[in-house]
Scaffold this motif. Structure first.
Motif, PDB file in Angstrom:
ATOM      1  N   ILE A 263      71.186  55.751  27.037  1.00 55.64           N
ATOM      2  CA  ILE A 263      71.564  56.225  28.366  1.00 55.64           C
ATOM      3  C   ILE A 263      72.499  55.221  29.020  1.00 55.64           C
ATOM      4  CG2 ILE A 263      70.706  56.788  30.685  1.00 55.64           C
ATOM      5  CD1 ILE A 263      68.150  57.775  29.435  1.00 55.64           C
ATOM      6  N   GLU A 264      73.547  55.735  29.642  1.00 55.39           N
ATOM      7  CA  GLU A 264      74.433  54.943  30.485  1.00 55.39           C
ATOM      8  C   GLU A 264      74.279  55.419  31.929  1.00 55.39           C
ATOM      9  OE1 GLU A 264      78.161  54.090  27.370  1.00 55.39           O
ATOM     10  OE2 GLU A 264      78.438  55.309  29.190  1.00 55.39           O
ATOM     11  N   LEU A 265      73.943  54.515  32.818  1.00 54.48           N
ATOM     12  CA  LEU A 265      73.849  54.832  34.237  1.00 54.48           C
ATOM     13  C   LEU A 265      75.125  54.353  34.913  1.00 54.48           C
ATOM     14  CD1 LEU A 265      70.173  53.725  34.878  1.00 54.48           C
ATOM     15  CD2 LEU A 265      71.014  56.064  34.955  1.00 54.48           C
ATOM     16  N   HIS A 266      75.875  55.282  35.495  1.00 54.63           N
ATOM     17  CA  HIS A 266      77.140  54.954  36.145  1.00 54.63           C
ATOM     18  C   HIS A 266      76.949  55.060  37.658  1.00 54.63           C
ATOM     19  CE1 HIS A 266      79.790  54.975  32.521  1.00 54.63           C
ATOM     20  NE2 HIS A 266      78.799  55.721  32.047  1.00 54.63           N
ATOM     21  N   PHE A 267      76.932  53.917  38.327  1.00 57.72           N
ATOM     22  CA  PHE A 267      76.814  53.878  39.781  1.00 57.72           C
ATOM     23  C   PHE A 267      78.228  53.904  40.369  1.00 57.72           C
ATOM     24  CE2 PHE A 267      73.166  51.560  38.031  1.00 57.72           C
ATOM     25  CZ  PHE A 267      72.123  52.288  38.599  1.00 57.72           C
ATOM     26  N   VAL A 268      78.481  54.869  41.249  1.00 56.80           N
ATOM     27  CA  VAL A 268      79.829  55.071  41.771  1.00 56.80           C
ATOM     28  C   VAL A 268      79.809  55.014  43.294  1.00 56.80           C
ATOM     29  CG1 VAL A 268      81.853  56.571  41.752  1.00 56.80           C
ATOM     30  CG2 VAL A 268      80.287  56.582  39.793  1.00 56.80           C
ATOM     31  N   GLY A 269      80.670  54.180  43.861  1.00 62.81           N
ATOM     32  CA  GLY A 269      80.782  54.096  45.312  1.00 62.81           C
ATOM     33  C   GLY A 269      81.203  52.711  45.759  1.00 62.81           C
ATOM     34  N   PRO A 270      81.800  52.591  46.936  1.00 63.78           N
ATOM     35  CA  PRO A 270      82.273  51.297  47.411  1.00 63.78           C
ATOM     36  C   PRO A 270      81.171  50.284  47.654  1.00 63.78           C
ATOM     37  CG  PRO A 270      82.942  53.081  48.905  1.00 63.78           C
ATOM     38  CD  PRO A 270      82.124  53.683  47.840  1.00 63.78           C
ATOM     39  N   GLU A 271      79.926  50.751  47.791  1.00 63.65           N
ATOM     40  CA  GLU A 271      78.808  49.836  48.042  1.00 63.65           C
ATOM     41  C   GLU A 271      77.789  49.881  46.905  1.00 63.65           C
ATOM     42  OE1 GLU A 271      77.539  51.280  51.884  1.00 63.65           O
ATOM     43  OE2 GLU A 271      78.603  49.643  52.879  1.00 63.65           O
ATOM     44  N   CYS A 272      78.278  50.093  45.700  1.00 63.07           N
ATOM     45  CA  CYS A 272      77.346  50.219  44.573  1.00 63.07           C
ATOM     46  C   CYS A 272      77.028  48.873  43.927  1.00 63.07           C
ATOM     47  CB  CYS A 272      77.887  51.189  43.529  1.00 63.07           C
ATOM     48  SG  CYS A 272      79.223  50.532  42.506  1.00 63.07           S
ATOM     49  N   TYR A 273      77.828  47.836  44.215  1.00 68.62           N
ATOM     50  CA  TYR A 273      77.553  46.541  43.574  1.00 68.62           C
ATOM     51  C   TYR A 273      77.397  45.463  44.631  1.00 68.62           C
ATOM     52  CZ  TYR A 273      77.564  42.758  40.196  1.00 68.62           C
ATOM     53  OH  TYR A 273      77.192  41.679  39.433  1.00 68.62           O
ATOM     54  N   PHE A 274      76.204  44.904  44.688  1.00 67.92           N
ATOM     55  CA  PHE A 274      75.890  43.855  45.657  1.00 67.92           C
ATOM     56  C   PHE A 274      75.776  42.530  44.924  1.00 67.92           C
ATOM     57  CE2 PHE A 274      73.002  41.332  48.312  1.00 67.92           C
ATOM     58  CZ  PHE A 274      73.629  41.451  49.549  1.00 67.92           C
ATOM     59  N   ASP A 293      69.827  46.626  27.146  1.00 67.94           N
ATOM     60  CA  ASP A 293      69.559  46.503  25.710  1.00 67.94           C
ATOM     61  C   ASP A 293      70.445  47.520  25.007  1.00 67.94           C
ATOM     62  OD1 ASP A 293      68.283  48.990  26.027  1.00 67.94           O
ATOM     63  OD2 ASP A 293      66.299  48.094  26.192  1.00 67.94           O
ATOM     64  N   GLU A 294      70.189  47.738  23.726  1.00 67.53           N
ATOM     65  CA  GLU A 294      71.063  48.622  22.959  1.00 67.53           C
ATOM     66  C   GLU A 294      70.969  50.083  23.389  1.00 67.53           C
ATOM     67  OE1 GLU A 294      67.084  48.423  21.040  1.00 67.53           O
ATOM     68  OE2 GLU A 294      68.542  46.943  21.766  1.00 67.53           O
ATOM     69  N   SER A 295      69.939  50.457  24.174  1.00 64.17           N
ATOM     70  CA  SER A 295      69.771  51.861  24.553  1.00 64.17           C
ATOM     71  C   SER A 295      69.949  52.120  26.043  1.00 64.17           C
ATOM     72  CB  SER A 295      68.378  52.360  24.120  1.00 64.17           C
ATOM     73  OG  SER A 295      67.365  51.550  24.690  1.00 64.17           O
ATOM     74  N   LEU A 296      70.264  51.094  26.839  1.00 66.06           N
ATOM     75  CA  LEU A 296      70.444  51.296  28.280  1.00 66.06           C
ATOM     76  C   LEU A 296      71.514  50.347  28.818  1.00 66.06           C
ATOM     77  CD1 LEU A 296      69.535  52.670  30.926  1.00 66.06           C
ATOM     78  CD2 LEU A 296      67.907  50.792  31.218  1.00 66.06           C
ATOM     79  N   SER A 297      72.488  50.932  29.513  1.00 66.25           N
ATOM     80  CA  SER A 297      73.545  50.146  30.160  1.00 66.25           C
ATOM     81  C   SER A 297      73.700  50.607  31.601  1.00 66.25           C
ATOM     82  CB  SER A 297      74.880  50.314  29.426  1.00 66.25           C
ATOM     83  OG  SER A 297      74.803  49.805  28.108  1.00 66.25           O
ATOM     84  N   LEU A 298      73.972  49.648  32.496  1.00 66.86           N
ATOM     85  CA  LEU A 298      74.255  49.939  33.900  1.00 66.86           C
ATOM     86  C   LEU A 298      75.722  49.618  34.136  1.00 66.86           C
ATOM     87  CD1 LEU A 298      71.146  48.225  35.582  1.00 66.86           C
ATOM     88  CD2 LEU A 298      71.284  50.467  34.470  1.00 66.86           C
ATOM     89  N   VAL A 299      76.477  50.603  34.634  1.00 74.23           N
ATOM     90  CA  VAL A 299      77.916  50.434  34.834  1.00 74.23           C
ATOM     91  C   VAL A 299      78.232  50.713  36.308  1.00 74.23           C
ATOM     92  CG1 VAL A 299      80.213  51.036  34.021  1.00 74.23           C
ATOM     93  CG2 VAL A 299      78.246  51.313  32.488  1.00 74.23           C
ATOM     94  N   TYR A 300      78.940  49.788  36.954  1.00 68.58           N
ATOM     95  CA  TYR A 300      79.236  49.890  38.388  1.00 68.58           C
ATOM     96  C   TYR A 300      80.727  50.146  38.592  1.00 68.58           C
ATOM     97  CZ  TYR A 300      74.663  47.621  38.524  1.00 68.58           C
ATOM     98  OH  TYR A 300      73.338  47.306  38.329  1.00 68.58           O
ATOM     99  N   HIS A 301      81.041  51.223  39.344  1.00 66.62           N
ATOM    100  CA  HIS A 301      82.416  51.601  39.659  1.00 66.62           C
ATOM    101  C   HIS A 301      82.564  51.544  41.177  1.00 66.62           C
ATOM    102  CE1 HIS A 301      82.666  53.278  35.518  1.00 66.62           C
ATOM    103  NE2 HIS A 301      81.424  53.673  35.760  1.00 66.62           N
ATOM    104  N   THR A 302      83.289  50.566  41.673  1.00 65.65           N
ATOM    105  CA  THR A 302      83.270  50.259  43.110  1.00 65.65           C
ATOM    106  C   THR A 302      84.363  50.981  43.904  1.00 65.65           C
ATOM    107  OG1 THR A 302      84.608  48.276  42.735  1.00 65.65           O
ATOM    108  CG2 THR A 302      82.212  48.009  42.688  1.00 65.65           C
TER     109      THR A 302
END
Length: 426
Positions: A263-274, A293-302
Motif C-alpha cells: 500500500i502507498e498512502l499519498h497525502f495531498v495538500g499544502p499542510e500535509c507535511y509538518f 517497510d517493503e509493503s507500506l510507504s507514506l508519500v507527501y505532496h505539498t
C-alpha cells in the motif's frame, strides 16, 4: 555478639513476616482469579474524579491556554458577550456570567454539560503522564485468525490489542486508529457496510469496491501473474492535515488487514507535511517519501490535488488500484467551498475512481454530499449513502470558538465518484 544475634533474629522475623505477607497476597490473588474478580484499582488509574479540573485552573499549561482562547474568541449563547464564567459541571468556560449560565435552560437540560465534562477529562488524561499500555499495538495477524470489523470491540479482540476496559483507553486509541480503520473497514471483503436496501452501499458502489478488492486479495482472485498484480494499492488522502502526522506504525494497522498487498498512502495538500524540528508546515517541489517497510510507504505532496492532476503526476488512474479519501473536507463550508468546488473537485471526478468522505456529524456530511451533487449534477455517481461510521473516534472534541459545539472525528461516512458511462453499441 548479643547485638548480632538480636539483629539476626529481627531479620529472620522480618523475612518471615514478608513471606507471610507474600503468601497472603498470593492467596488473595488466587482467590480473585478463581472468582473472576478484578484486581484492586491502582491510584494512578484514570477516573472521572481524578481527571477533572476546571480548565482555567488546570495543572496543564496548554489547557489553561485553551481556556483563555475560549474567553477571547467565543461568545456567550445567552448574552452574546464575551465568556467569563466556567461551567461547574464541565469545568470549561461556556457563559458570560453565572446568571447567564443559570438562564440557559436549553444547555442545562441537554446532554452538552455531560459531553463537555468528557472532553475535559479526556484531555487531562492524555496529559496526565500515566503509562499508556494501550498504545502497544499488535503486529501482523496470524493466518489462522480472522479479523472481525463489526465494531471497535470485536476488532480489538480479534487483532489481539491490549484489553481496553475504560473509556479513557478507548478515547486515546480510537482517535488515532479511526483514520486507518475507516479506510480499512470500507475496502475489506468483510466490511460492516452491506448493499442496499439493508446497507448504505449502492450498486455502483459495489462495482467500485469489487474492483479494489480484486487488487487487495490477489491470491483469491488472480491465478496467473499480471502487471497489475505487482502494483501497490494507492490510497490518496486529500486535504490531509492531522491524519498525515500519524506515526507509521499507526498506518501499518491498515496494511495488516491486507498482508498480501503493498500500500502507498499519498497525502495531498499544502499542510500535509509538518516538520517537527522546524515546528511548521513545509512545502517541497518533489514528493517526500517515508518508507515504513517493503509493503507500506507514506508519500507527501505539498500542494493542491488539481495541480498534480493537471501536471499528470498521478497518471494513469486505475479504479482497481486507486481510491480517494477526504476526512472532514468541508465541501459545503463557506470558508472552503470555493477551494474544493473549483478545480479540485472537477479533477477528482475526472479520475472515475471511488471517493469516500467523512463528516463530524450527519448534517455536516449530508451538506458536503449535497454540495457536490448540486455543483456537478448528473456527473456524480453515489457509491455509499451517508451513514454512521462504525470506526469513528470515541473521543469528544471541542470547538474553542464555540464551546457549545462538540464533535467526534469521522462520525459519518459517504462515498461517490465521477459518473462512468456504459459503452453503447452503434
Amino acid at each position: 555478639m548479643r547485638i548480632s544475634v538480636s539483629c539476626s533474629r529481627a531479620a529472620k522475623k522480618s523475612v518471615l513476616r514478608g513471606a507471610t505477607s507474600s503468601q497472603k497476597r498470593h492467596i488473595m490473588g488466587f482467590v480473585r482469579n478463581a472468582l473472576g474478580l478484578d484486581p484492586p484499582p491502582s491510584p494512578d488509574d484514570p477516573t472521572p474524579e481524578n481527571r477533572f479540573h476546571p480548565w482555567d485552573q488546570s495543572p496543564s499549561p496548554d489547557l489553561r491556554e485553551r481556556a483563555a482562547t475560549i474567553r477571547t474568541m467565543a461568545k456567550c449563547p445567552v448574552t452574546g458577550k464575551e465568556i467569563n464564567y466556567t461551567c461547574p459541571k464541565s469545568g470549561i468556560p461556556t457563559h458570560h456570567s453565572r446568571e447567564a449560565w443559570e438562564k440557559d435552560l436549553d444547555y442545562q437540560n441537554s446532554q452538552r454539560p455531560g459531553i463537555l465534562r468528557k472532553v475535559n477529562i479526556y484531555e487531562h488524561d492524555l496529559r496526565s503522564g500515566r503509562a499508556f499500555p494501550e498504545f502497544d499495538f499488535p503486529a501482523e495477524q496470524d493466518f489462522d485468525r480472522m479479523v472481525n470489523l463489526t465494531n471497535w470491540d470485536l476488532y480489538f479482540y480479534t487483532r489481539g490489542f491490549y484489553s481496553m476496559d475504560t473509556e479513557f483507553q478507548l478515547a486515546a486509541v480510537t482517535k488515532m486508529l479511526s483514520y486507518p480503520l475507516t479506510i480499512g473497514s470500507v475496502l475489506h471483503q468483510f466490511s460492516p457496510y452491506s448493499l442496499n436496501p439493508k446497507g448504505p452501499v449502492t450498486l455502483e458502489g459495489l462495482k467500485s469496491l469489487a474492483a479494489l478488492r480484486y487488487t487487495l486479495y490477489p491470491e483469491q482472485n488472480r491465478k496467473v501473474a499480471t502487471a497489475a498484480r505487482n502494483s501497490p494499492l494507492r490510497v490518496f488522502i486529500l486535504g490531509a492535515r492531522a491524519e498525515a502526522q500519524l506515526p507509521g506504525h499507526v498506518w501499518k494497522q491498515l496494511q495488516y488487514l491486507y498482508p498480501e498487498t503493498a500500500i502507498e498512502l499519498h497525502f495531498v495538500g499544502p499542510e500535509c507535511y509538518f516538520d517537527r524540528t522546524k515546528r511548521e508546515y513545509v512545502t517541497s517541489s518533489t514528493p517526500i517519501v517515508q518508507r515504513i517497510d517493503e509493503s507500506l510507504s507514506l508519500v507527501y505532496h505539498t500542494d493542491y490535488f488539481h495541480v498534480f492532476h493537471e501536471a499528470q503526476d498521478f497518471f494513469p488512474y486505475d479504479p482497481y488500484n486507486d481510491v480517494f479519501f477526504t476526512f472532514h473536507p468541508g465541501f459545503a463550508a463557506p470558508e472552503s467551498r470555493k477551494q474544493w468546488m473549483d478545480k479540485t473537485m472537477a479533477a477528482l471526478l475526472e479520475t472515475k475512481c471511488a471517493i469516500f468522505t467523512t463528516g463530524f456529524n450527519e448534517n455536516d456530511l449530508r451538506s458536503d454530499v449535497e454540495a457536490v451533487q448540486s455543483a456537478f449534477g448528473k456527473e456524480v455517481d453515489l457509491l455509499m449513502d451517508p451513514v454512521k461510521n462504525v470506526f469513528n473516534s470515541t473521543k469528544w472534541e471541542l470547538n474553542d470558538t464555540n464551546p457549545q459545539e462538540v464533535y467526534q472525528f469521522n462520525m459519518y461516512i459517504a462515498g461517490f465518484r465521477g459518473k462512468r458511462y456504459h459503452a453503447i453499441e452503434v
